[in-house]
Design an enzyme around this catalytic site. Structure first.
Site, PDB file in Angstrom:
ATOM      1  N   LYS A   1       2.834  -3.178  -7.232  1.00  0.00           N
ATOM      2  CA  LYS A   1       4.180  -2.991  -7.758  1.00  0.00           C
ATOM      3  C   LYS A   1       5.208  -3.817  -7.002  1.00  0.00           C
ATOM      4  O   LYS A   1       6.099  -4.401  -7.589  1.00  0.00           O
ATOM      5  CB  LYS A   1       4.568  -1.505  -7.673  1.00  0.00           C
ATOM      6  CG  LYS A   1       5.956  -1.200  -8.215  1.00  0.00           C
ATOM      7  CD  LYS A   1       6.115  -1.617  -9.643  1.00  0.00           C
ATOM      8  CE  LYS A   1       7.500  -1.435 -10.171  1.00  0.00           C
ATOM      9  NZ  LYS A   1       7.668  -2.087 -11.492  1.00  0.00           N
TER      10      LYS A   1
ATOM     11  N   CYS B   1       0.852  -1.190   0.000  1.00  0.00           N
ATOM     12  CA  CYS B   1       0.000   0.000   0.000  1.00  0.00           C
ATOM     13  C   CYS B   1       0.885   1.236   0.000  1.00  0.00           C
ATOM     14  O   CYS B   1       2.091   1.154   0.157  1.00  0.00           O
ATOM     15  CB  CYS B   1      -0.865   0.019   1.256  1.00  0.00           C
ATOM     16  SG  CYS B   1      -1.811  -1.468   1.507  1.00  0.00           S
TER      17      CYS B   1
ATOM     18  N   GLU C   1       9.950 -14.295 -19.204  1.00  0.00           N
ATOM     19  CA  GLU C   1       9.628 -12.873 -18.977  1.00  0.00           C
ATOM     20  C   GLU C   1       8.590 -12.396 -19.992  1.00  0.00           C
ATOM     21  O   GLU C   1       7.644 -11.688 -19.649  1.00  0.00           O
ATOM     22  CB  GLU C   1      10.894 -12.032 -19.045  1.00  0.00           C
ATOM     23  CG  GLU C   1      10.700 -10.529 -19.116  1.00  0.00           C
ATOM     24  CD  GLU C   1       9.973  -9.906 -17.931  1.00  0.00           C
ATOM     25  OE1 GLU C   1       9.702 -10.619 -16.943  1.00  0.00           O
ATOM     26  OE2 GLU C   1       9.628  -8.710 -18.019  1.00  0.00           O
TER      27      GLU C   1
ATOM     28  N   ARG D   1       1.424   1.516  -5.912  1.00  0.00           N
ATOM     29  CA  ARG D   1       1.628   0.590  -4.787  1.00  0.00           C
ATOM     30  C   ARG D   1       0.326  -0.110  -4.386  1.00  0.00           C
ATOM     31  O   ARG D   1       0.333  -1.033  -3.584  1.00  0.00           O
ATOM     32  CB  ARG D   1       2.195   1.346  -3.584  1.00  0.00           C
ATOM     33  CG  ARG D   1       3.522   2.059  -3.838  1.00  0.00           C
ATOM     34  CD  ARG D   1       3.984   2.846  -2.624  1.00  0.00           C
ATOM     35  NE  ARG D   1       4.197   1.955  -1.506  1.00  0.00           N
ATOM     36  CZ  ARG D   1       5.342   1.284  -1.303  1.00  0.00           C
ATOM     37  NH1 ARG D   1       6.341   1.434  -2.159  1.00  0.00           N
ATOM     38  NH2 ARG D   1       5.492   0.478  -0.280  1.00  0.00           N
TER      39      ARG D   1
ATOM     40  N   HIS E   1       7.797 -32.819 -25.416  1.00  0.00           N
ATOM     41  CA  HIS E   1       7.556 -33.688 -24.239  1.00  0.00           C
ATOM     42  C   HIS E   1       6.212 -33.405 -23.594  1.00  0.00           C
ATOM     43  O   HIS E   1       6.040 -33.599 -22.392  1.00  0.00           O
ATOM     44  CB  HIS E   1       8.695 -33.503 -23.225  1.00  0.00           C
ATOM     45  CG  HIS E   1      10.027 -33.926 -23.754  1.00  0.00           C
ATOM     46  ND1 HIS E   1      10.416 -35.239 -23.883  1.00  0.00           N
ATOM     47  CD2 HIS E   1      11.029 -33.187 -24.274  1.00  0.00           C
ATOM     48  CE1 HIS E   1      11.622 -35.294 -24.418  1.00  0.00           C
ATOM     49  NE2 HIS E   1      12.023 -34.069 -24.662  1.00  0.00           N
TER      50      HIS E   1
ATOM     51  N   TRP F   1      -3.827  -1.812  -1.283  1.00  0.00           N
ATOM     52  CA  TRP F   1      -3.868  -3.080  -2.018  1.00  0.00           C
ATOM     53  C   TRP F   1      -4.281  -4.094  -0.969  1.00  0.00           C
ATOM     54  O   TRP F   1      -3.507  -4.409  -0.062  1.00  0.00           O
ATOM     55  CB  TRP F   1      -2.504  -3.418  -2.610  1.00  0.00           C
ATOM     56  CG  TRP F   1      -2.498  -4.697  -3.403  1.00  0.00           C
ATOM     57  CD1 TRP F   1      -3.102  -4.933  -4.612  1.00  0.00           C
ATOM     58  CD2 TRP F   1      -1.884  -5.937  -3.046  1.00  0.00           C
ATOM     59  NE1 TRP F   1      -2.884  -6.211  -5.019  1.00  0.00           N
ATOM     60  CE2 TRP F   1      -2.146  -6.864  -4.088  1.00  0.00           C
ATOM     61  CE3 TRP F   1      -1.128  -6.348  -1.961  1.00  0.00           C
ATOM     62  CZ2 TRP F   1      -1.677  -8.173  -4.069  1.00  0.00           C
ATOM     63  CZ3 TRP F   1      -0.657  -7.655  -1.939  1.00  0.00           C
ATOM     64  CH2 TRP F   1      -0.945  -8.553  -2.992  1.00  0.00           C
TER      65      TRP F   1
ATOM     66  N   GLU G   1       0.449 -10.535 -17.176  1.00  0.00           N
ATOM     67  CA  GLU G   1       0.257  -9.461 -16.179  1.00  0.00           C
ATOM     68  C   GLU G   1      -0.644  -8.349 -16.695  1.00  0.00           C
ATOM     69  O   GLU G   1      -1.487  -7.847 -15.970  1.00  0.00           O
ATOM     70  CB  GLU G   1       1.612  -8.819 -15.866  1.00  0.00           C
ATOM     71  CG  GLU G   1       2.433  -9.489 -14.813  1.00  0.00           C
ATOM     72  CD  GLU G   1       3.529  -8.565 -14.333  1.00  0.00           C
ATOM     73  OE1 GLU G   1       4.480  -8.352 -15.100  1.00  0.00           O
ATOM     74  OE2 GLU G   1       3.423  -8.064 -13.225  1.00  0.00           O
TER      75      GLU G   1
ATOM     76  N   LYS H   1       4.883 -11.026 -18.814  1.00  0.00           N
ATOM     77  CA  LYS H   1       4.440  -9.661 -19.153  1.00  0.00           C
ATOM     78  C   LYS H   1       3.052  -9.672 -19.775  1.00  0.00           C
ATOM     79  O   LYS H   1       2.180  -8.886 -19.431  1.00  0.00           O
ATOM     80  CB  LYS H   1       5.422  -9.053 -20.140  1.00  0.00           C
ATOM     81  CG  LYS H   1       6.315  -7.900 -19.822  1.00  0.00           C
ATOM     82  CD  LYS H   1       6.398  -7.169 -18.558  1.00  0.00           C
ATOM     83  CE  LYS H   1       6.447  -7.818 -17.269  1.00  0.00           C
ATOM     84  NZ  LYS H   1       7.595  -7.821 -16.442  1.00  0.00           N
TER      85      LYS H   1
ATOM     86  N   ASN I   1       0.919   0.169   6.219  1.00  0.00           N
ATOM     87  CA  ASN I   1       1.306  -0.721   5.118  1.00  0.00           C
ATOM     88  C   ASN I   1       2.042  -1.896   5.748  1.00  0.00           C
ATOM     89  O   ASN I   1       2.983  -1.707   6.514  1.00  0.00           O
ATOM     90  CB  ASN I   1       2.220   0.016   4.128  1.00  0.00           C
ATOM     91  CG  ASN I   1       2.746  -0.938   3.042  1.00  0.00           C
ATOM     92  OD1 ASN I   1       2.067  -1.911   2.703  1.00  0.00           O
ATOM     93  ND2 ASN I   1       3.925  -0.671   2.530  1.00  0.00           N
ATOM     94  N   GLY I   2       1.586  -3.109   5.451  1.00  0.00           N
ATOM     95  CA  GLY I   2       2.240  -4.308   5.998  1.00  0.00           C
ATOM     96  C   GLY I   2       1.183  -5.273   6.490  1.00  0.00           C
ATOM     97  O   GLY I   2       0.016  -5.168   6.137  1.00  0.00           O
TER      98      GLY I   2
HETATM   99  C1  AGP Z   1       7.109  -7.945 -12.734  1.00  0.00           C
HETATM  100  O1  AGP Z   1       6.479  -7.360 -13.860  1.00  0.00           O
HETATM  101  C2  AGP Z   1       6.099  -8.208 -11.653  1.00  0.00           C
HETATM  102  N1  AGP Z   1       5.459  -7.001 -11.259  1.00  0.00           N
HETATM  103  C3  AGP Z   1       6.683  -9.017 -10.502  1.00  0.00           C
HETATM  104  O2  AGP Z   1       6.946 -10.305 -10.994  1.00  0.00           O
HETATM  105  C4  AGP Z   1       7.989  -8.485  -9.868  1.00  0.00           C
HETATM  106  O3  AGP Z   1       9.058  -8.635 -10.762  1.00  0.00           O
HETATM  107  C5  AGP Z   1       8.283  -9.309  -8.615  1.00  0.00           C
HETATM  108  O4  AGP Z   1       7.228  -9.106  -7.690  1.00  0.00           O
HETATM  109  C6  AGP Z   1       9.620  -8.944  -7.954  1.00  0.00           C
HETATM  110  O5  AGP Z   1       9.600  -7.598  -7.567  1.00  0.00           O
HETATM  111  P1  AGP Z   1      10.997  -6.915  -7.128  1.00  0.00           P
HETATM  112  O6  AGP Z   1      11.880  -6.912  -8.329  1.00  0.00           O
HETATM  113  O7  AGP Z   1      10.633  -5.538  -6.663  1.00  0.00           O
HETATM  114  O8  AGP Z   1      11.573  -7.773  -6.023  1.00  0.00           O
END
Ligand code: AGP
Length: 590
Positions: free
Chosen positions: A585, A2, A473, A27, A496, A74, A480, A477, A100-101
């Site tokens: 994020k 958050c 990756e 966030r 396989h 969040w 996501e 992407k 936050n936490g």
């Molecule tokens: C990446 O697009 C994602 N948002 C997520 O996988 C991110 O890379 C992962 O949570 C790690 O975050 P960090 O690099 O801040 O540790």
């Protein structure tokens, strides 16, 4: 994760808090709220929705105050709703908290407080904090606040105000980031630097178990456990506010993809740090890369790069490492933790567990002063600048650049690379920014491809060796930001099992560098084509064209068109790539 904000000074607090929240929305954005003190009463304004939906209303603009806190959420405990939105208040309306936490022992605390007659309005863990302060209050807000902190287990970044003492904001930090922006006759509190940057570049970064009393002219920091005053260095933020704004791009994600050339240039500037840590790394017998999501794929590229020089290493997902692999760690191990935010809970916990077993900790991080940097023996900063979009792009390119440099300098330290080749690679790396710009200049072709494929509901991404992580990756992407299912496989794995997924029109993205495995990749591509799959090759003379480069650098170059492709898949499907559903994020909870 958050976003928390706070302001105390002589300006109109609600307006400043709303602007700060807008810069923290990456966030978390399922609900938002502000709490201000006015005429000795606390006014709380909150609701479900993104900041602009909740805050840009006439009745909110009637609030006038000189001190307040704010929060963009969040959800972790309790669904997104008005009652679960922060800030939260005690029974008497005297104490207000944004957090936050995760308060891991909130159920026990809540039961005790209910037994004492406290009435709760939300399902959140956070709401126990203002009620604890109320329960412990005996005339001193600070003392009640500090005693409350002592009862909390878990992670917290907290901002709290009280109508009993309207001249201060109390703050505290444990395992969730919190900074103070230092102004002239005013002070700012935030989870991250972009929120304070329009007002000041001078910040204090709280450390774990710090708490603070913030008035408009003074910031006093103390230790939660002893109550003793402490001092923290003042940091000057090195980048200006424009880097945390869209600057004409429709989305942060697109802007940050177009910053990928700069991400390579900026990561290359830490060559001396890389050479220094390579000398320290060489004495360790076992090397583990750690990370989550995109960061873990950067670590996997590192594993393959080291193997090119016969240096063994392993990539272990942080969420797995701490419950298994950590049992094999000792003082002969080196951990290379990769993280854009430096706040990812699983990576932090794994690093702390490895550190406790005597391992050497190197972290590759973007956010300066983040939690991970404080538990590392050495840090290589990628200097990619603020990455606001939830989907990591330029930070990944920065991580790959740093990891590539680290791999060749470690190979050099171990006598595994010939002098000329090292210089050739460095020269080649200096040419990468322009090669990335060439790819970006063909954005319209990638946009066109995304529009053609925008209705597809499954993608396969395949690659070999160094570009298996590129496939991972690329697939992540597109999942996501466009919510399309995509699977990544080592290309040799296709036959396989996964090849059963192929039928006419299923798109297969094949990452195919001009290297010694090109013929193998061609065979895999033929296998897919013979099932009438739609083949999208990435490489030299391919459907998605990339400039010639040393295959060792192909992960850095080849991910650029795949980031662009994912972005345009999202926009072609009418989605906002900057605020993908269910995501935040940085995952600061386990
Ligand atoms: C990446 O697009 C994602 N948002 C997520 O996988 C991110 O890379 C992962 O949570 C790690 O975050 P960090 O690099 O801040 O540790």
């Amino acid at each position: 994760m958050c976003g928390i904000a706070g302001y105390i000074g002589d300006k109109n607090t609600p307006e400043i808090l709303v602007e700060m929240l807008k810069r923290l929305e990456y966030r978390g954005y399922d609900s938002a709220g502000i709490a201000c003190i006015s005429d000795n009463s606390v006014i709380v304004y909150k609701d479900r929705g993104v900041v602009s939906e909740v805050m840009d209303k006439p009745d909110r603009k009637q609030i006038h105050s000189k001190v307040g806190i704010a929060h963009t959420r969040w959800a972790t405990h309790g669904e997104p709703s008005k009652s679960n939105a922060h800030p939260h208040v005690d029974c008497t309306g005297s104490f207000v908290v944004a957090h936050n936490g995760i308060i891991e022992n909130y159920r026990d605390l809540k039961a005790e407080l209910i037994d004492k007659g406290h009435r709760f309005e939300s399902d959140t863990d956070t709401e126990v904090i203002p009620h604890l302060i109320e329960e412990l209050y005996a005339g001193s807000f600070e003392e009640a606040f500090r005693n409350s902190l002592d009862k909390l287990r878990g992670s917290f970044a907290i901002a709290a105000i009280s109508k009993n003492e309207p001249d201060r904001i109390l703050i505290a930090r444990k395992d969730s980031p919190l900074i103070v922006g230092l102004g002239d006759g005013e002070n700012f509190i935030a989870s991250d630097a972009p929120a304070v940057l329009p007002y000041t570049k001078k910040i204090l970064i709280l450390d774990d178990f710090d708490y603070g009393i913030v008035s408009k002219d003074q910031v006093i920091l103390k230790d939660i456990q002893t109550g003793n005053e402490i001092t923290r260095d003042i940091h000057e933020i090195q980048w200006d506010i424009t880097r945390a704004e869209k600057e004409g791009y429709p989305h942060f994600m697109l802007k940050e993809i177009f910053e990928e050339p700069t991400a390579v240039e900026d990561a290359m500037k830490t060559l001396h740090d890389v050479e220094y840590v390579a000398k320290k790394l060489k004495k360790y017998q076992r090397i583990y890369f750690l990370g989550c999501g995109t960061a873990s794929y950067a670590g996997l590229v590192g594993k393959y790069l080291l193997e090119r020089f016969s240096i063994p290493s392993e990539l272990v997902l942080s969420s797995e490492f701490r419950y298994s692999t950590v049992n094999t760690v000792d003082e002969n191990c080196a951990i290379i933790a990769v993280s854009q935010s430096g706040e990812t809970s699983d990576t932090l916990a794994s690093v702390k567990a490895a550190r406790n077993r005597g391992a050497y900790i190197l972290s590759i991080v973007n956010v300066v002063g983040s939690s991970l940097t404080r538990v590392s023996d050495n840090v290589i900063y990628t200097h990619s600048g603020p990455e606001i979009a939830v989907a990591s792009t330029k930070a990944y390119v920065g991580q790959l650049t740093s990891i590539t440099l680290l791999s060749i300098y470690l190979a050099k330290e171990l006598g595994r690379i010939q002098g000329d080749y090292l210089n050739e690679i460095i020269d080649d790396m200096h040419s990468l920014p322009d090669k990335i710009r060439q790819i970006l200049s063909r954005e319209d072709k990638i946009k066109e491809l995304a529009e053609i494929l925008s209705e597809k509901n499954i993608f396969l991404y395949i690659g070999r060796r160094l570009n298996y992580p590129t496939a991972l990756e690329g697939a992540l992407k597109i999942k996501e930001v466009s919510y399309v299912h995509a699977e990544a496989y080592p290309a040799g794995e296709l036959k396989h099992g996964p090849i059963a997924l192929l039928e006419a029109g299923v798109p297969v993205v094949a990452i195919n560098p001009n290297d010694d495995l090109m013929e193998k990749m061609d065979s895999n591509i033929q296998e897919a084509r013979s099932r009438n799959a739609t083949i999208i090759t990435v490489g030299e003379n391919c459907k998605i064209e990339t400039p010639v480069t040393d295959p060792m650098l192909s992960p850095i170059l080849y991910i650029v068109p795949l980031h662009l492709f994912a972005y345009h898949m999202a926009t072609s499907r009418g989605l906002n790539p900057d605020k993908p559903r269910n995501l935040a994020k940085s995952v600061t909870v386990e």
